[in-house]
Design an enzyme around this catalytic site. Sequence first.
Site, PDB file in Angstrom:
ATOM      1  N   ASP A  37       0.823  -1.211   0.000  1.00 65.91           N
ATOM      2  CA  ASP A  37       0.000   0.000   0.000  1.00 65.91           C
ATOM      3  C   ASP A  37       0.859   1.264   0.000  1.00 65.91           C
ATOM      4  OD1 ASP A  37      -2.040  -1.745   0.142  1.00 65.91           O
ATOM      5  OD2 ASP A  37      -2.738  -1.172   2.154  1.00 65.91           O
ATOM      6  N   ALA A  38       1.962   1.197   0.735  1.00 65.97           N
ATOM      7  CA  ALA A  38       2.806   2.391   0.856  1.00 65.97           C
ATOM      8  C   ALA A  38       3.371   2.797  -0.509  1.00 65.97           C
ATOM      9  CB  ALA A  38       3.934   2.123   1.833  1.00 65.97           C
ATOM     10  N   CYS A  66     -24.816  -3.041  43.406  1.00 65.31           N
ATOM     11  CA  CYS A  66     -24.283  -2.666  44.719  1.00 65.31           C
ATOM     12  C   CYS A  66     -24.917  -1.400  45.282  1.00 65.31           C
ATOM     13  CB  CYS A  66     -22.778  -2.497  44.654  1.00 65.31           C
ATOM     14  SG  CYS A  66     -22.280  -0.983  43.823  1.00 65.31           S
ATOM     15  N   TYR A 114     -23.060  -7.226 -11.507  1.00 66.18           N
ATOM     16  CA  TYR A 114     -23.714  -8.506 -11.795  1.00 66.18           C
ATOM     17  C   TYR A 114     -24.499  -8.530 -13.092  1.00 66.18           C
ATOM     18  CZ  TYR A 114     -27.396  -6.009  -9.195  1.00 66.18           C
ATOM     19  OH  TYR A 114     -28.278  -5.070  -8.741  1.00 66.18           O
ATOM     20  N   CYS A 132     -20.872   2.616  37.314  1.00 68.02           N
ATOM     21  CA  CYS A 132     -21.129   2.439  38.739  1.00 68.02           C
ATOM     22  C   CYS A 132     -19.920   2.981  39.482  1.00 68.02           C
ATOM     23  CB  CYS A 132     -21.304   0.953  39.036  1.00 68.02           C
ATOM     24  SG  CYS A 132     -21.117   0.579  40.774  1.00 68.02           S
ATOM     25  N   CYS A 146     -26.567   1.761  41.152  1.00 65.04           N
ATOM     26  CA  CYS A 146     -26.141   0.496  40.560  1.00 65.04           C
ATOM     27  C   CYS A 146     -27.063  -0.637  41.020  1.00 65.04           C
ATOM     28  CB  CYS A 146     -24.702   0.209  40.979  1.00 65.04           C
ATOM     29  SG  CYS A 146     -24.139  -1.423  40.503  1.00 65.04           S
ATOM     30  N   TYR A 161       1.922   2.165  -3.391  1.00 65.08           N
ATOM     31  CA  TYR A 161       0.786   2.731  -4.126  1.00 65.08           C
ATOM     32  C   TYR A 161       0.622   4.207  -3.743  1.00 65.08           C
ATOM     33  CZ  TYR A 161      -3.945   3.431  -5.878  1.00 65.08           C
ATOM     34  OH  TYR A 161      -5.041   3.929  -6.553  1.00 65.08           O
ATOM     35  N   ASP A 162       0.660   4.450  -2.432  1.00 63.79           N
ATOM     36  CA  ASP A 162       0.498   5.831  -1.951  1.00 63.79           C
ATOM     37  C   ASP A 162       1.582   6.747  -2.514  1.00 63.79           C
ATOM     38  OD1 ASP A 162      -1.640   4.949  -0.514  1.00 63.79           O
ATOM     39  OD2 ASP A 162      -0.550   4.800   1.386  1.00 63.79           O
ATOM     40  N   LYS A 210     -34.567 -16.377  -1.208  1.00 62.61           N
ATOM     41  CA  LYS A 210     -34.255 -15.582  -0.019  1.00 62.61           C
ATOM     42  C   LYS A 210     -33.955 -16.453   1.199  1.00 62.61           C
ATOM     43  CE  LYS A 210     -35.101 -11.413  -0.058  1.00 62.61           C
ATOM     44  NZ  LYS A 210     -36.237 -10.590  -0.435  1.00 62.61           N
ATOM     45  N   GLU A 230     -24.360  -3.938  -7.509  1.00 58.58           N
ATOM     46  CA  GLU A 230     -24.835  -3.554  -6.186  1.00 58.58           C
ATOM     47  C   GLU A 230     -23.744  -2.785  -5.445  1.00 58.58           C
ATOM     48  OE1 GLU A 230     -27.908  -4.569  -5.803  1.00 58.58           O
ATOM     49  OE2 GLU A 230     -28.372  -4.733  -3.666  1.00 58.58           O
ATOM     50  N   SER A 243     -36.727  -5.791 -11.327  1.00 62.45           N
ATOM     51  CA  SER A 243     -36.479  -6.448 -10.040  1.00 62.45           C
ATOM     52  C   SER A 243     -36.559  -7.956 -10.258  1.00 62.45           C
ATOM     53  CB  SER A 243     -37.482  -5.969  -9.000  1.00 62.45           C
ATOM     54  OG  SER A 243     -38.770  -6.315  -9.427  1.00 62.45           O
ATOM     55  N   LEU A 244     -36.479  -8.707  -9.191  1.00 57.92           N
ATOM     56  CA  LEU A 244     -36.463 -10.169  -9.296  1.00 57.92           C
ATOM     57  C   LEU A 244     -37.671 -10.763  -8.587  1.00 57.92           C
ATOM     58  CD1 LEU A 244     -32.731 -10.773  -8.322  1.00 57.92           C
ATOM     59  CD2 LEU A 244     -33.738 -11.250 -10.566  1.00 57.92           C
ATOM     60  N   LYS A 265     -27.073 -12.889  -3.275  1.00 58.11           N
ATOM     61  CA  LYS A 265     -27.947 -11.725  -3.440  1.00 58.11           C
ATOM     62  C   LYS A 265     -27.461 -10.681  -2.445  1.00 58.11           C
ATOM     63  CE  LYS A 265     -32.643 -10.150  -3.998  1.00 58.11           C
ATOM     64  NZ  LYS A 265     -32.532  -8.912  -3.228  1.00 58.11           N
ATOM     65  N   GLU A 316     -25.607 -16.821  -7.676  1.00 57.70           N
ATOM     66  CA  GLU A 316     -24.868 -15.661  -7.163  1.00 57.70           C
ATOM     67  C   GLU A 316     -25.394 -15.271  -5.789  1.00 57.70           C
ATOM     68  OE1 GLU A 316     -25.538 -12.455  -9.897  1.00 57.70           O
ATOM     69  OE2 GLU A 316     -24.962 -13.666 -11.645  1.00 57.70           O
ATOM     70  N   ASP A 318     -26.852  -7.408  -0.304  1.00 54.53           N
ATOM     71  CA  ASP A 318     -27.814  -6.546   0.368  1.00 54.53           C
ATOM     72  C   ASP A 318     -27.310  -5.107   0.390  1.00 54.53           C
ATOM     73  OD1 ASP A 318     -30.187  -6.060   1.522  1.00 54.53           O
ATOM     74  OD2 ASP A 318     -29.694  -6.909   3.483  1.00 54.53           O
ATOM     75  N   CYS A 321     -18.295  -2.967  44.491  1.00 56.74           N
ATOM     76  CA  CYS A 321     -19.314  -3.549  43.616  1.00 56.74           C
ATOM     77  C   CYS A 321     -18.962  -4.976  43.199  1.00 56.74           C
ATOM     78  CB  CYS A 321     -19.480  -2.666  42.378  1.00 56.74           C
ATOM     79  SG  CYS A 321     -20.736  -3.287  41.260  1.00 56.74           S
TER      80      CYS A 321
HETATM   81  S1  IVH Z   1     -29.911  -9.174 -10.998  1.00 56.27           S
HETATM   82  C1  IVH Z   1     -33.092  -8.422 -13.940  1.00 56.27           C
HETATM   83  N1  IVH Z   1     -28.158 -10.100  -9.271  1.00 56.27           N
HETATM   84  O1  IVH Z   1     -31.802  -7.498  -6.038  1.00 56.27           O
HETATM   85  C2  IVH Z   1     -32.256  -8.782 -12.798  1.00 56.27           C
HETATM   86  N2  IVH Z   1     -29.726  -8.501  -8.539  1.00 56.27           N
HETATM   87  O2  IVH Z   1     -34.797  -7.745  -6.424  1.00 56.27           O
HETATM   88  C3  IVH Z   1     -31.852  -7.625 -12.032  1.00 56.27           C
HETATM   89  N3  IVH Z   1     -29.463  -7.838  -6.206  1.00 56.27           N
HETATM   90  O3  IVH Z   1     -32.531  -4.456  -7.581  1.00 56.27           O
HETATM   91  C4  IVH Z   1     -31.084  -7.882 -10.843  1.00 56.27           C
HETATM   92  N4  IVH Z   1     -27.735  -9.114  -5.782  1.00 56.27           N
HETATM   93  O4  IVH Z   1     -30.428  -4.572  -6.176  1.00 56.27           O
HETATM   94  C5  IVH Z   1     -29.198  -9.282  -9.486  1.00 56.27           C
HETATM   95  N5  IVH Z   1     -26.518 -10.950  -7.859  1.00 56.27           N
HETATM   96  C6  IVH Z   1     -27.565 -10.151  -8.082  1.00 56.27           C
HETATM   97  C7  IVH Z   1     -28.079  -9.331  -7.062  1.00 56.27           C
HETATM   98  C8  IVH Z   1     -29.178  -8.523  -7.339  1.00 56.27           C
HETATM   99  C9  IVH Z   1     -28.576  -8.220  -5.294  1.00 56.27           C
HETATM  100  C10 IVH Z   1     -30.557  -6.868  -5.961  1.00 56.27           C
HETATM  101  C11 IVH Z   1     -30.594  -5.735  -6.935  1.00 56.27           C
HETATM  102  C12 IVH Z   1     -31.987  -5.728  -7.520  1.00 56.27           C
HETATM  103  C13 IVH Z   1     -32.738  -6.582  -6.539  1.00 56.27           C
HETATM  104  C14 IVH Z   1     -33.824  -7.315  -7.278  1.00 56.27           C
END
Ligand code: IVH
Length: 681
Positions: free
Chosen positions: A35-36, A418, A232, A433, A415, A38-39, A321, A180, A84-85, A119, A117, A121, A439
Amino acid sequence: MTVPSDVAARIRALRKQLNEHNYRYYVLDDPEIPDAEYDRLFRELQALEEKYPAQVTADSPTQRVGAGPLKIFGEVRHAVPMLSLGNAFSAEEVRDFGRRIAEKLGLSEDEIDFTAEPKLDGLAISLLYEAGVLVRAATRGDGITGEDVTQNVRTISCVPLRLRAEAQRPWPRVLEVRGEVYMPKAGFEALNERQRRAGEKPFANPRNAAAGSLRQLDPKITAGRPLAMFCYGIGQVEDGQLPDRHSAILAQLKDWGLRVCPQIRRAQGIAACLDYYRDIGERRSQLAYEIDGVVYKVDRIDQQQALGFVSRAPRWAIAHKFPAQEALTRLLDIDIQVGRTGAITPVARLEPVEVGGVTVTNATLHNQDEIARMDLHRGDTVVVYRAGDVIPKVGGVVLSRRPPDARPFVMPTHCPVCDSDIVRLEGQVIARCSGGLFCPAQRKEAIKHFASRRAMDIEGLGEKLVEQLVDRDLVHDPADLYALSVEQLAALERVAQKSAENLLAALEKSKATTLGRFLFALGIREVGETTAQSLAQHFGDLPSIEAADLDTLQSVPDVGPVVANSIYTFFRQVHNRDVIDKLVSAGIHWPKIAVKKPATLPLAGKVIVLTGTLQGLSRSEAKQRLQALGAKVTGSVSKKTDWVIAGEAAGSKLEKAQGLGIEVLDEAGLLNLLQISPASI
Ligand code: IVH
């Protein structure tokens, strides 16, 4: 300024090297240089850019925090909607998903390739690269329009500002990458610790922390937050080719310098997907980041296309999930725990509730401020979550469910173990305390400290022995040590007759001590060896210290209001005075200390208050010199004050002095006082 061509070349070379090292560090997880080093390269580039500002480009590694704060975030319309999924909460639902796909594709389930993969958060982010340069980053928003968070995403070190030119394949002219943004668990814990210490509200979980950090209008704040990103998928692509499998696209993204989660695997058939789920589920707590399930995606792009979409989610992918990591339950009560050092910790007693597969009945609430911030009442419905998969925490209150008879929490003043006063020193978050020696919760620590080398120096009274003595109820306070018999000691584990005799001799020997050591041994909060020594020197005997009021204590060099308060409270506890009496009766003694009689000093008996800023010397220096001449320097103006010394910008103390008709001296007057030498009287 014209730039010498070798400088321009050096700048280019440095950027290239830095980008490549970044790639090795973040994407390949295989750094090549320390790292040093790089810095050092980074600073060299910074220096050259400072000298030749015209050479600065937006994609230079030095330009992560660019512009100042925004007023609002701009709006971004996604060229390809961010979907979304669909969710599955059981293996059965995942098998249904497999059957649906197999049927549509006219294949058997085990013929279909998936990627499996984690998921992640965090929050979904779109990165737009044009000609290989990051030009825009946006949140998902409602999937159609999101917010422009470019300047914040640029501060995330693992997000490349420019794609790698060294890659195997050229990148498309327009490439939108999706992934993400999240906060690693360790970073989250550290950030919350920082928030707490700064008296600010901690984040309920890493996802909130990531979202909150990215939605800062000032990119400098985001830059200080430990954010990371895994990519992803892709969105818009123009003028360029991408591989025909999802897994190969991810490998390609990686080669272009984008960070892809290393836990992603290929899985043939649904059974392999379920194996992956189980495997990751078992390793979940060891992962550096929070996940709330796994995602299965059909790997072949042509199959994805054949499957298409249902409403807002693809048919070719599903999120499997984990059981919820968050649950609602009732706060039955708040108990108080006393730690080994006297720290008072409120603990939530909860109606038992399942959180992520474990039953939770208690959660620490850290301190009083935390309770106040959440406005917790007994009887409230609270959100309980397990962060980092380990310690359950209370995340907040559901106010709409507060029963009318819910009672606010009031921190006890004594406390629970005691009954000594609970004190919270100014500026400190933790209440403690003040029972110290007495105590039971603090007993072992107090006795270990008492016996330690720099305190009473009782040779042979080690940690293990103290634990046995306390556990067997032989010793309640340090004075009990001096009542032990050889028989009692020899009956302990791993204590031979001879060592019992030696220990008794050591106890006897320790009775001849000094007042400084004895004061230190008492374990008064904030009183270390030096302060103990100053107290001894200043007062000369124990009764004077015990009797001293706050002002008198503060006239001791190095004793400020916090320390004075701690000493004062300690000696106001009846139990502490009892233990001290017992110790003295047991024969602990020290030589007399000759205190310079204050009456012989020129400023003896004078009470002085210093206020405002002095020019010629610091306030603590002035205090010390005044004390050396016998004056008592106190913090507040009262009728007893003889002089107030007012420097620049003196405020309320000066006003008070004037109100009370106390003589006010300026700095010249102070110097005059200090010039009086003992001999001149
Ligand atoms: S794919 C069309 N892959 O989950 C597919 N999503 O409920 C689009 N997420 O908004 C998403 N890990 O924020 C995908 N390995 C992953 C993920 C992922 C987390 C989240 C993402 C998305 C939400 C969908």
